[in-house]
Design a protein around this motif. Structure first.
Motif, PDB file in Angstrom:
ATOM      1  N   THR A  23       0.842  -1.194   0.000  1.00  0.00           N
ATOM      2  CA  THR A  23       0.000   0.000   0.000  1.00  0.00           C
ATOM      3  C   THR A  23       0.880   1.247   0.000  1.00  0.00           C
ATOM      4  N   GLU A  24       0.339   2.354  -0.466  1.00  0.00           N
ATOM      5  CA  GLU A  24       1.085   3.620  -0.480  1.00  0.00           C
ATOM      6  C   GLU A  24       1.469   4.036   0.939  1.00  0.00           C
ATOM      7  N   GLU A  25       0.515   3.954   1.838  1.00  0.00           N
ATOM      8  CA  GLU A  25       0.765   4.315   3.232  1.00  0.00           C
ATOM      9  C   GLU A  25       1.785   3.377   3.868  1.00  0.00           C
ATOM     10  N   GLY A  26       1.667   2.098   3.570  1.00  0.00           N
ATOM     11  CA  GLY A  26       2.598   1.116   4.107  1.00  0.00           C
ATOM     12  C   GLY A  26       4.014   1.344   3.609  1.00  0.00           C
ATOM     13  N   LEU A  27       4.164   1.672   2.318  1.00  0.00           N
ATOM     14  CA  LEU A  27       5.490   1.963   1.775  1.00  0.00           C
ATOM     15  C   LEU A  27       6.118   3.169   2.463  1.00  0.00           C
ATOM     16  N   ALA A  59       8.105  -6.048   4.522  1.00  0.00           N
ATOM     17  CA  ALA A  59       6.972  -6.453   3.681  1.00  0.00           C
ATOM     18  C   ALA A  59       5.678  -6.392   4.480  1.00  0.00           C
ATOM     19  N   ASP A  60       5.714  -6.883   5.723  1.00  0.00           N
ATOM     20  CA  ASP A  60       4.517  -6.836   6.572  1.00  0.00           C
ATOM     21  C   ASP A  60       4.098  -5.391   6.848  1.00  0.00           C
ATOM     22  N   ILE A  61       5.056  -4.552   7.172  1.00  0.00           N
ATOM     23  CA  ILE A  61       4.762  -3.152   7.468  1.00  0.00           C
ATOM     24  C   ILE A  61       4.176  -2.465   6.243  1.00  0.00           C
ATOM     25  N   ALA A  62       4.720  -2.796   5.066  1.00  0.00           N
ATOM     26  CA  ALA A  62       4.260  -2.179   3.823  1.00  0.00           C
ATOM     27  C   ALA A  62       2.936  -2.763   3.328  1.00  0.00           C
ATOM     28  N   GLY A  63       2.488  -3.859   3.928  1.00  0.00           N
ATOM     29  CA  GLY A  63       1.242  -4.474   3.492  1.00  0.00           C
ATOM     30  C   GLY A  63       1.427  -5.366   2.283  1.00  0.00           C
ATOM     31  N   SER A  64       2.612  -5.913   2.117  1.00  0.00           N
ATOM     32  CA  SER A  64       2.928  -6.772   0.978  1.00  0.00           C
ATOM     33  C   SER A  64       2.892  -8.238   1.394  1.00  0.00           C
TER      34      SER A  64
END
Length: 98
Positions: A23-27, A59-64
């Motif tokens: 997600t944009e926010e996660g990145l 990856a988890d933080i970014a939602g990937s």
């Protein structure tokens, strides 16, 4: 643009290439953490196992849904090594591992 903001934008761009489903926010959050952890000297202590754990945490933080095997082939990890960084309570994709 400040040096910190520039570093965050570079990290965000690279993370976006690694985690295209993020997600944009996660990145943005993951990039801020990369820069913070880098300024704390985390990179000095990274070995292959910690690097894989760090990649999965980001990856988890970014939602990937990406995992270290997606980047390095068969995992080198037996038991997960002790993290030398502090994780946020939750990532954008849900709970971050303990």
């Amino acid at each position: 643009m400040s040096q910190n903001r520039s570093a965050v934008e570079i990290a965000r761009s690279m993370l976006g290439m690694l985690y295209p489903d993020a997600t944009e926010e996660g990145l943005s959050e993951a990039a801020q953490l990369v820069v913070r952890w880098g300024s704390e000297g985390l990179g000095n202590d990274l070995d292959a196992e910690l690097s894989e754990t760090l990649a999965e945490d980001l990856a988890d933080i970014a939602g990937s849904s990406a995992r270290s095997d997606d980047f390095v082939g068969e995992s080198h990890r037996g038991q997960a090594p002790h993290r030398r960084w502090r994780l946020p309570r939750t990532g954008r994709g849900g709970a971050v591992p303990d």
